[in-house]
Design an enzyme around this catalytic site. Structure first.
Site, PDB file in Angstrom:
ATOM      1  N   HIS A 615       0.839  -1.194   0.000  1.00 44.35           N
ATOM      2  CA  HIS A 615       0.000   0.000   0.000  1.00 44.35           C
ATOM      3  C   HIS A 615       0.879   1.250   0.000  1.00 44.35           C
ATOM      4  CE1 HIS A 615      -3.794   2.124   0.630  1.00 44.35           C
ATOM      5  NE2 HIS A 615      -3.170   2.880   1.542  1.00 44.35           N
ATOM      6  N   ASP A 617       0.803   5.331  -0.146  1.00 43.46           N
ATOM      7  CA  ASP A 617       0.009   6.557  -0.019  1.00 43.46           C
ATOM      8  C   ASP A 617       0.702   7.703  -0.749  1.00 43.46           C
ATOM      9  OD1 ASP A 617      -2.252   5.882   1.800  1.00 43.46           O
ATOM     10  OD2 ASP A 617      -0.609   5.290   3.129  1.00 43.46           O
ATOM     11  N   HIS A 649      -2.802   4.737  -3.274  1.00 42.87           N
ATOM     12  CA  HIS A 649      -3.897   5.523  -2.716  1.00 42.87           C
ATOM     13  C   HIS A 649      -3.578   7.002  -2.927  1.00 42.87           C
ATOM     14  CE1 HIS A 649      -5.710   7.215   1.263  1.00 42.87           C
ATOM     15  NE2 HIS A 649      -6.462   7.533   0.218  1.00 42.87           N
ATOM     16  N   ASP A 762      -8.736   0.672   5.670  1.00 43.73           N
ATOM     17  CA  ASP A 762      -7.429   1.322   5.698  1.00 43.73           C
ATOM     18  C   ASP A 762      -7.282   2.106   7.000  1.00 43.73           C
ATOM     19  OD1 ASP A 762      -5.114   2.717   5.279  1.00 43.73           O
ATOM     20  OD2 ASP A 762      -5.698   3.579   3.361  1.00 43.73           O
ATOM     21  N   GLY A 763      -6.401   1.619   7.881  1.00 40.26           N
ATOM     22  CA  GLY A 763      -6.077   2.361   9.098  1.00 40.26           C
ATOM     23  C   GLY A 763      -6.647   1.745  10.365  1.00 40.26           C
ATOM     24  N   SER A 785       1.315   0.490  11.114  1.00 43.78           N
ATOM     25  CA  SER A 785       1.987   0.543  12.416  1.00 43.78           C
ATOM     26  C   SER A 785       2.094  -0.834  13.040  1.00 43.78           C
ATOM     27  CB  SER A 785       1.226   1.494  13.352  1.00 43.78           C
ATOM     28  OG  SER A 785       1.228   2.809  12.824  1.00 43.78           O
TER      29      SER A 785
END
Length: 807
Positions: A615, A617, A649, A762-763, A785
């Site tokens: 992924h 960003d 993204h 996402d997240g 993370s």
């Protein structure tokens, strides 16, 4: 007294002369499959002073073969654009004050699902959409033919259904997948959320009149010919008994309560609509007159409102309409429809070919040629195309077979044949299809001596002659090739009293231009091809289709048995095996990588740890107040990892710029934000650019604060333009945030809509949240993370722990 009489006579003459010199105009608007055409007609002569056309898109084959949809707002936008240009071109000559009325005709039956305010909730299911052909049409016919009830109430119900269905080939059916009831039934079964939310279900015709006048009403023409309304005591009666039998009675509350005859005034154009149509002009009341289905209104524009003459409306399809002296019903044709047009045409029978001009356009696009060139080439090919014959059922067959599942074909193709042979074979097959319709009508008692033709076919003298030769009928061409638009102008002039009735208006406004007589020698040659080859193709192809369907059913039965056995011995809870979303994909986010100066190392670690996606960003500092990676970073990753799935993204204000400057070539999947691409049309184009220009997977990323209804996500999923939906569970731009539970409600709604699309969260994904994320329906998770920071050096273990929670 004598002096007074002379003065009055002279004054009367002057008044009559002034009335003759005063010209009034009507705007006829023809909403077709490929675009909308706005015409300005002189009501005294029928002359078309000016015409402006604007096109719009049709999406075919999405979400499955046989589907065809359009965006409703595009109709209004293009109509307003065309109308503004229409009067601008005549500036100084014709003013708003010269416009007596306007009238709209549209395709039929193109079904709209909207709310009370006129906002479309779903792409319009177009007339040629065949999604309801597999089951719903059969269910409609089966319920309508039930006659075994015995109580008095049920007998009345059955009699009502029998009358309702008799226009479908004398009650024998089949029911066409094009019609209103099968399409509405399909929506209730397959798109229940949209069906329930829609307070109004109508047609393109009714939608346009509502947008112009804010009056919600239906046309007597449409409800008679496509909604199964019947005539009783001079009124149009809805098919209540049929809808109840189908458990579709709630459709009655969604249909318009008012039904207006063709030529009745719907109302005056609203100030809002006036401003959009005639921008900057001072408002005045302009009546909008009721129209109907384009082909039927075309009968009026051709003056074909009396028996023995058949109107042939050509365009994307062919429609065959003939007036009969009495009510009649028969197999292989629709009708007779009673009082469905104008009083002069009391009974009308109908035939049709679903795909005609759409096939020639398909050929032109596939073979990258112009009509001018390919028609010239086809003229050099002999009748019968040297053994090559086509079947014109590219989008099913309307009549005489009424088979939505029928497919087109070529037979007899050899290395000798050229593209010209193939194109002429298509032209001949379309004419053969028309002959099949005419022969069926005659067999059922309809007298047809001449054919009055309008539309696209009139642009080719060669093809007109072919129609005459194949059908062995005289073909008449009128001065105005756009008969539906002229029909609108005629109805408008009758509606506001310029003429007393349609017959008088047709006599003044319709002009015949040419009569094409059949060539006897050619007719004989075509007859041989028709009898020996074309007339047999449908039956042969149907047999092959049925055999293939039976084989597939047997294979499905074997597969289902195998699945049942596997399920019996497998305690693991999983979703349907055909659902590609059953495998949980893990996408480590490089935003959480320990060293942004060494993303090659972080990517290598993630891939070695069995990550499915990487992924990336791309933040521009404008859409979110953070700047991260750019196209050059993604290009570098692609060079170092040629086979990696790079999930990009774009949290960018101008995503198109980044796509065109490197991401389009290097990314595997590109996700954009609807907040940065504001309109449905722009979002649709963005998806099409990603998927079809760059051949990448298209994804949409949705912020936590953005409602799904504001994103066009459901419409894009219906059009099969999204491969993935990325639901952000945290605010974009920063790592280490806590997952917001509201995001999971979006995931549930999206999964309820589609079982196969990739849904990404996402997240905030870690061991505490993964179970609820997966249970909500996500099959892709972005975790940064937790993988790179909380489990540094143990990335594979972290990914394996997340993946253990597969659905």
């Amino acid at each position: 007294k004598l002096l007074f009489w002379i003065i009055m006579e002279e004054e009367g003459c002057h008044c009559e002369q002034r009335n003759k010199t005063k010209t009034t105009y009507a705007i006829g608007i023809d909403g077709g499959t490929g675009g909308i055409r706005c015409h300005l007609f002189d009501c005294t002569t029928g002359q078309c002073v000016r015409a402006v056309e604007r096109t719009y898109d049709t999406t075919y084959g999405v979400p499955r073969a046989g589907c065809a949809t359009q965006i409703c707002d595009a109709w209004v936008e293009r109509m307003c654009d065309a109308t503004r240009e229409l009067l601008h071109l005549e500036e100084g000559k014709i003013t708003i004050d010269d416009i007596a009325a306007m009238c709209v005709d549209t395709t039929c039956c193109s079904v709209v699902f909207m709310d009370d305010d006129g906002t479309s909730l779903y792409p319009c299911i177009m007339w040629c959409d065949m999604r309801a052909g597999a089951k719903e049409t059969k269910d409609v016919l089966a319920q309508a033919k039930k006659k075994n009830e015995t109580t008095r109430v049920r007998r009345r119900s059955v009699m009502g259904m029998a009358k309702t269905i008799r226009v479908n080939c004398d009650g024998e059916g089949p029911v066409s997948a094009e019609w209103m009831v099968p399409k509405a039934l399909w929506m209730k079964r397959h798109e229940r959320e949209v069906f329930d939310r829609a307070t109004r279900v109508c047609e393109y015709q009714d939608y346009m009149n509502f947008r112009l006048t804010r009056r919600y009403c239906a046309s007597a023409n449409n409800v008679s010919v496509r909604w199964h309304f019947r005539e009783e005591d001079g009124k149009k009666v809805p098919p209540k008994e049929l809808l109840e039998a189908l458990e579709l009675e709630d459709l009655l509350e969604k249909w318009p309560k008012e039904v207006l005859k063709c030529g009745e005034v719907v109302g005056n154009i609203t100030e809002e609509a006036f401003e959009k149509l005639f921008k900057g002009a001072k408002y005045r009341e302009i009546p909008v007159v009721q129209g109907g289905a384009d082909a039927f209104i075309g009968m009026v524009g051709l003056g074909a409102i009396h028996p023995k003459t058949m109107a042939l409306i050509t365009g994307s399809s062919h429609l065959h309409l003939a007036v009969t002296e009495k009510s009649m019903f028969g197999k292989g044709m629709f009708g007779a429809y009673e009082n469905a047009l104008v009083p002069e045409a009391k009974f009308i029978v109908e035939g049709g070919q679903t795909s005609t001009g759409s096939i020639t356009n398909w050929f032109k696009e596939q073979f990258n040629c112009t009509y001018e060139d390919i028609f010239k080439e086809a003229e050099e090919i002999p009748i019968g195309c040297e053994g090559l014959v086509a079947l014109d059922h590219f989008q099913g067959n309307r009549t005489p077979h009424v088979d939505a599942e029928s497919k087109g074909c070529f037979t007899g193709l050899t290395l000798k044949h050229s593209r010209a042979h193939m194109f002429r074979a298509i032209l001949e097959s379309i004419c053969f299809g028309t002959k099949a319709v005419v022969d069926t009508m005659r067999k059922n008692g309809t007298k047809i001596e001449t054919i009055v033709i309008a539309g696209g076919a009139t642009r080719s003298r060669f093809w007109l002659q072919m129609h005459a030769d194949v059908t062995n009928c005289e073909v008449i061409v009128t001065e105005c090739p756009d008969a539906p638009a002229l029909g609108c102008a005629i109805l408008a002039s009758v509606g506001v009293g310029i003429y007393q009735n349609a017959e008088e208006a047709c006599g003044r406004m319709v002009k015949r231009l040419e009569t094409i007589k059949p060539n006897k020698k050619s007719t004989t040659e075509y007859e041989k091809v028709y009898e020996k080859a074309y007339s047999k193709l449908y039956g042969l192809c149907k047999t092959l289709r049925k055999e293939r369907e039976e084989e597939e059913e047997e294979e499905d039965a074997i597969d289902n048995n195998a699945v049942k056995k596997r399920k019996a011995s497998d305690d693991t809870v999983s979703i349907d095996k055909c659902d590609d979303s059953s495998t949980l994909k893990i996408a480590p986010s490089l935003l959480a990588a320990p060293d942004h100066a060494n993303l090659i190392s972080a990517t290598s670690i993630a891939l070695d740890a069995s990550a499915d996606w990487i992924h990336v960003d791309v933040f521009d500092g404008q859409f979110v107040p953070v700047i991260t990676f750019g196209p050059s970073t993604v290009q570098s990753l692609r060079r170092n990892f040629p086979t990696a799935f790079l999930d990009c993204h774009l949290s960018c204000q101008n995503p198109e710029f980044y796509i065109e400057n490197g991401l389009g070539e290097s990314a595997s999947q590109i996700s954009f934000h609807p907040e940065a691409v504001e309109t449905f049309t722009e979002r649709k184009k963005m998806c099409e650019k990603i998927k079809f220009q760059y051949n990448k997977r298209a994804s949409m990323s949705i912020n936590p604060s953005t409602e799904l209804e504001d994103t066009s996500v459901f419409e894009l999923l219906e059009l099969n333009l999204l491969d993935c939906v990325n639901v952000l569970a945290v605010q974009p731009g920063f790592g280490g945030q806590t997952l917001q539970p509201d995001a999971l409600e979006k995931v549930k709604r999206l999964r309820a809509r589609s079982k196969t699309v990739d849904i990404q969260v996402d997240g905030g994904v870690n061991l505490e949240t993964i179970e609820s994320v997966v249970e909500a329906g996500a099959n892709v998770v972005v975790s940064g993370s937790f993988i790179f920071r909380d489990n540094a050096g143990k990335e594979k273990e972290a990914i394996d722990m997340l993946r253990a929670f597969r659905r």
